[in-house]
Scaffold this motif. Structure first.
Motif: not given
Ligand SMILES: Cc1cc2nc3c(=O)[nH]c(=O)nc-3n(C[C@H](O)[C@H](O)[C@H](O)COP(=O)(O)OP(=O)(O)OC[C@H]3O[C@@H](n4cnc5c(N)ncnc54)[C@H](O)[C@@H]3O)c2cc1C
Length: 475
Positions: A56, A77, A86
């Protein structure tokens, strides 16, 4: 059909298959993993500050610079970019923005043709970015298999394929023999094959590639830099970090399942742990015994489902089934390793692919899914439109995060786009109740879903109530 492999009775071969499994994420356990970037020290300013270096946050940063190359963007991050969901997911990069067609058709029936078109465009543009930016993440538009492992799962397949075809998908119902020609298991009794709508990626490499592209575009990324507090700072917003801070005109929160800086997000998201195993590379003969056509990613069709795929070097990633909510919404590094779930997954793996007897697992890990009651992302703004957020992808965010990034940038720019007018974007999920009721409701739902799988899909009164309230889960 699923077999209970309780921790007390792990069969010898299953235990032996896990003996050397490292508690590490296969995708991130690579020799060319990038070095962490320095933490923020001191105070800086920016036009746009992004909190969170998952897909995201990374997509938001990259797309912001593509929209306006002169924009000054900072990304904070807490650990390293891509370390969380991710970098540790299955790598199914779906075109779906609604956690699958079925969920979308229930919640946004009138909007589905548009959502499907926007989702297809989004997936195509992910492919284009990967190519143009030279991101070597195995992006491969394989389509997807949905596998029935019990007769009750066959019931809705023809209807699902009709609905998919009406929305322009190439969907085909497979009988047991046809399914086993796609991928061979004695447990497979039929399924659905989609030749489009999904690409397989290596998620760690996609995150690292986006991080590099952001740096090349001038984004300042600070790793090991958690944002501890957020406040209104007159014309902008301020973020406090352990050794400094950022003052920015606009802020985006992409913090996934983690404790959000904006309290209202916590009403809508709960952290649910999902687990995965990866095998050693299969030999040519082992691979041939599967007859895995076109390297299509696959999942089975129970409420508690497995997802499985091949890696570049012919390992199998096998994950899912147990989705664990730790009461109170606890998040802890120790919870990323759960031996009883690893044993259950391994037992299911060998029951599914008995021809792979003797194969070992090299990696076993868990990650946190940001789950909401409608199972697809929600969006919002705060601080008079100067902050935007997106969360709640619930296990299907690899592709949808890029779409969410576009929505958030539209919101901050206050531009009147097709995306912003979507009901998907304008509405919110039903909030979770506060704790301790929240834990009770989630655990009840989990056990009801498991029971439905054991009872040929029959949903108990609790699940039927959730269905009526629009909060039911049915993969
Ligand atoms: C085991 C597993 C399998 C999955 N398989 C799939 C799949 O095959 N296909 C699919 O589409 N989706 C899948 N997903 C879901 C997908 O991975 C997530 O929907 C997606 O990666 C979300 O991305 P994000 O950036 O929103 O969250 P994240 O990747 O969780 O990133 C959030 C980031 O914010 C950072 N953060 C949080 N709070 C703070 C703060 N206060 N200050 C600074 N940094 C902060 C964290 O350290 C983290 O790095 C899976 C998830 C898991 C756990």
């Amino acid at each position: 059909m699923r077999r209970n492999a309780g921790a007390a009775a792990i069969p010898g071969p299953v235990a032996r298959s896990l003996a050397n499994a490292a508690p590490r994420v296969y995708w991130l356990d690579q020799p060319d993993a990038p070095e962490p970037l320095p933490a923020l020290t001191g105070n800086v300013t920016a036009d746009l500050a992004i909190v969170g270096g998952g897909f995201t946050g990374l997509w938001t940063a990259l797309l912001a610079t593509e929209r306006d190359p002169s924009l000054d963007v900072v990304l904070l991050e807490a650990r390293t970019a891509g370390w969380a969901a991710s970098g540790r997911n299955g790598g199914f990069c779906s075109a779906s923005l609604t956690h699958g067609l079925g969920n979308g058709l229930v919640r946004f029936p009138a909007e589905m043709p548009l959502l499907e078109r926007l989702g297809a465009e989004n997936l195509r543009e992910i492919g284009q970015t990967v190519t143009c930016r030279g991101i070597d993440c195995g992006f491969s538009p394989t389509g997807e298999l949905f596998v029935a492992t019990a007769p009750w799962q066959l019931a809705g397949l023809a209807e699902a394929a009709d609905a998919a075809r009406a929305l322009g998908h190439d969907a085909e119902v497979l009988d047991a023999a046809a399914m086993r020609r796609e991928l061979d298991s004695p447990l497979f009794v039929g399924g659905l094959r989609y030749t489009g709508g999904n690409a397989m990626v290596e998620p760690g490499r996609l995150a690292w590639g986006l991080r590099r592209a952001c740096l090349e575009a001038g984004v300042r990324i600070y790793e090991n830099t958690p944002a501890r507090a957020l406040a209104d700072a007159g014309r902008g917003l301020s973020l406090t970090t352990p050794y400094g801070g950022v003052r920015a005109g606009r802020v985006v929160l992409g913090t996934g399942a983690f404790r959000p800086l904006l309290r209202r997000i916590a009403n809508f998201v709960v952290p649910v742990y999902d687990y995965a195993l990866v095998t050693e590379p299969l030999s040519g003969a082992q691979l041939a015994s599967l007859g895995w056509k076109d390297r299509r990613g696959a999942s089975d069709l129970g409420n508690q489902f497995h997802y499985f795929r091949l890696t570049r070097d012919n390992r199998i990633l096998w994950g899912g089934y147990d989705a664990v909510y730790y009461n109170g919404g606890r998040i802890h590094d120790e919870q990323a390793s759960r031996p009883e779930t690893f044993a259950r997954l391994a037992a299911h793996f060998f029951a599914t692919f008995p021809q792979l007897e003797g194969v070992s697992f090299t990696h076993a890990w868990g990650g946190i899914i940001d789950t909401c009651t409608r199972f697809c992302a929600f969006f919002g703004t705060a601080y008079r439109g100067r902050l935007a957020y997106a969360a709640g992808y619930t296990g299907l965010g690899v592709g949808a995060t890029r779409f969410a990034a576009q929505v958030m940038l539209d919101m901050l720019e206050k531009s009147d786009t097709e995306r912003r007018r979507l009901t998907l974007v304008r509405s919110k999920p039903v909030p979770f109740p506060p704790e301790p009721l929240r834990s009770a409701v989630i655990q009840l739902t989990r056990s009801s879903l498991a029971r439905a799988d054991r009872r040929d899909g029959r949903r108990d009164p609790w699940l039927r109530l959730l269905d009526r309230l629009g909060m039911g889960y049915d993969s």
